[in-house]
Design an enzyme around this catalytic site. Structure first.
Site, PDB file in Angstrom:
ATOM      1  N   CYS A 189      14.716   0.775   0.905  1.00  0.00           N
ATOM      2  CA  CYS A 189      13.899  -0.075   1.759  1.00  0.00           C
ATOM      3  C   CYS A 189      14.751  -0.718   2.852  1.00  0.00           C
ATOM      4  O   CYS A 189      14.267  -1.100   3.890  1.00  0.00           O
ATOM      5  CB  CYS A 189      13.229  -1.155   0.944  1.00  0.00           C
TER       6      CYS A 189
ATOM      7  N   ALA B  22       0.810  -1.220   0.000  1.00  0.00           N
ATOM      8  CA  ALA B  22       0.000   0.000   0.000  1.00  0.00           C
ATOM      9  C   ALA B  22       0.843   1.271   0.000  1.00  0.00           C
ATOM     10  O   ALA B  22       0.490   2.257  -0.646  1.00  0.00           O
ATOM     11  CB  ALA B  22      -0.942  -0.009   1.211  1.00  0.00           C
ATOM     12  N   HIS B  23       1.981   1.243   0.698  1.00  0.00           N
ATOM     13  CA  HIS B  23       2.712   2.507   0.855  1.00  0.00           C
ATOM     14  C   HIS B  23       3.472   2.944  -0.380  1.00  0.00           C
ATOM     15  O   HIS B  23       4.000   4.056  -0.427  1.00  0.00           O
ATOM     16  CB  HIS B  23       3.616   2.473   2.091  1.00  0.00           C
TER      17      HIS B  23
HETATM   18  C1  LIG Z   1       9.889  -4.632  -5.331  1.00  0.00           C
HETATM   19  C2  LIG Z   1       9.607  -4.556  -3.877  1.00  0.00           C
HETATM   20  N1  LIG Z   1       9.119  -5.640  -3.248  1.00  0.00           N
HETATM   21  C3  LIG Z   1       8.832  -5.626  -1.946  1.00  0.00           C
HETATM   22  C4  LIG Z   1       9.037  -4.505  -1.173  1.00  0.00           C
HETATM   23  C5  LIG Z   1       8.699  -4.565   0.274  1.00  0.00           C
HETATM   24  O1  LIG Z   1       7.464  -3.956   0.563  1.00  0.00           O
HETATM   25  P1  LIG Z   1       7.204  -3.428   2.042  1.00  0.00           P
HETATM   26  O2  LIG Z   1       8.047  -2.213   2.208  1.00  0.00           O
HETATM   27  O3  LIG Z   1       5.743  -3.087   2.050  1.00  0.00           O
HETATM   28  O4  LIG Z   1       7.516  -4.517   2.977  1.00  0.00           O
HETATM   29  C6  LIG Z   1       9.558  -3.345  -1.781  1.00  0.00           C
HETATM   30  C7  LIG Z   1       9.872  -2.105  -1.041  1.00  0.00           C
HETATM   31  O5  LIG Z   1      10.017  -1.952   0.109  1.00  0.00           O
HETATM   32  C8  LIG Z   1       9.834  -3.381  -3.162  1.00  0.00           C
HETATM   33  O6  LIG Z   1      10.320  -2.311  -3.789  1.00  0.00           O
END
Ligand SMILES: Cc1ncc(COP(=O)(O)O)c(C=O)c1O
Length: 377
Positions: free
Chosen positions: A324, A199-200
């Site tokens: 991330c 969602a974010h």
């Molecule tokens: C391609 C991809 N998959 C998974 C994620 C993980 O998602 P989340 O931050 O909601 O855990 C991210 C970014 O954080 C992403 O860019």
């Protein structure tokens, strides 16, 4: 300093419609949707309405939509859930450029005895569907190929991978976390059996993920407990977050064309101005199929971290590689897999545009980068 936020691949500002939809569930409506009284039922109804909305947008049945605690968890559940279904140790095929949410899960599964093949990529940063197909073995249960890479923005031929595997009994999963903001990413659009969203990355709240599937897929849960989400994801629901996730996806889909136009123009202006002032700038993805919101590049002789710190001081937020999991300054596994040297990888910087980007932001960003790079060379 006005902040020019060009790090939408890390996270996006929340859309106003999302905050408005979530607000009641952050105050008066506090029910636990698993309860039986009216307070609980209002929360349950909100979740089921969100599920129907998401299911409709992704081409799934509502009961095949699982809300999770983020994109990472949706990826874990997809890959581990299929590989371990029925007490098995199914094989996993994935690619060297996946997000750690998939790659680290795959390696964890390998340690548990699931055969694993990680398909490499070349400098294009694009996975070759034939190499994916060639990696299949008798015991392969799941193939996971992302819809587009979060660092470089390189779109991946997921539909071709899925088409080649049609009828094989092997399930195809795609992490569409980055692609969904600017591309159609329903199960049918991608041709896949399972897809993950976060969602974010779509103007929604952090900490809410979506896993949508074709009918009849059995998943071994990753999180065990009270049996919520039909046993596939235990834990009291994040009601406000789930409501927000559904509205975020709906608004993102409705606003996609406008976003693609504005972001496309912003990036065009950004890259044109950069190239004019810094002719040796190198764009990482030179193929045509890259996400419209990504500009991943390096300016020879300019260290990415130094440039980012300087830009931050000037009011421009961007990132090096995947934010991330930032903090550690190790060379990106994605860029390494593409064959960039550690020096090249250390020079890469990622600008990602989003729903609140205006076309003229491209000019403003370029001016800041040109000034900062000029001071550093
Ligand atoms: C391609 C991809 N998959 C998974 C994620 C993980 O998602 P989340 O931050 O909601 O855990 C991210 C970014 O954080 C992403 O860019």
């Amino acid at each position: 300093v006005t902040v020019l936020y060009l790090d939408h691949a890390a996270t996006t500002p929340m859309r106003p419609e999302v905050g408005a939809a979530m607000a009641p569930f952050l105050s008066g409506e506090f029910g636990n949707p698993s309860g039986m009284h009216a307070v609980a039922l209002r929360a349950k109804n909100a979740i089921e309405e969100a599920r129907e909305r998401v299911a409709g947008l992704l081409g799934a049945r509502p009961l095949d939509v699982v809300f999770t605690g983020g994109g990472t968890e949706a990826d874990n559940l997809a890959v581990a859930g299929v590989a371990l279904a029925g007490g098995g140790r199914g094989g996993v095929v994935t690619t060297a450029i996946e997000h750690e949410a998939v790659l680290a899960t795959a390696h964890h599964l390998a340690a548990l005895g699931c055969p694993l093949t990680v398909v490499s990529v070349d400098r294009s940063g694009v996975v070759d569907p034939e190499r994916v197909q060639a990696a299949l073995a008798g015991g392969t249960a799941v193939v996971s190929v992302m819809a587009a890479n979060n660092e470089t923005g390189a779109a991946q031929p997921v539909a071709a991978v899925a088409a080649a595997l049609a009828g094989s009994g092997v399930l195809v999963h795609s992490d569409a976390v980055q692609a969904a903001v600017s591309r159609r990413c329903s199960l049918d659009d991608l041709g896949v059996d399972l897809l993950s969203l976060s969602a974010h990355k779509l103007g929604g709240p952090q900490g809410v993920g979506i896993l949508a599937m074709r009918p009849g897929i059995a998943l071994e849960p990753v999180i065990h407990g009270g049996g919520q989400e039909l046993g596939r994801r235990s834990g009291t629901h994040n009601v406000a977050g789930i409501v927000g996730a559904a509205i975020a996806l709906e608004v993102a889909v409705a606003d996609r064309k406008r976003l693609v136009d504005d972001v496309g123009e912003a990036r065009q202006r950004f890259e044109t101005a950069l190239l004019a002032a810094l002719p040796d700038v190198e764009f990482t993805i030179t193929g045509r199929d890259r996400l419209v919101q990504h500009s991943h590049l390096r300016i020879p002789g300019v260290d990415a971290e130094t440039l980012l710190v300087r830009l931050d001081g000037m009011g421009l937020a961007a990132s090096a590689g995947a934010a991330c999991h930032s903090g550690a300054v190790a060379p990106s596994h994605v860029l390494t897999a593409m064959g960039l040297t550690p020096e090249e990888a250390a020079g890469c910087i990622r600008f990602t545009f989003g729903w609140d980007t205006r076309p003229e932001d491209g000019d403003a960003a370029a001016a800041l980068v040109i000034t900062a790079a000029g001071a550093l060379r």
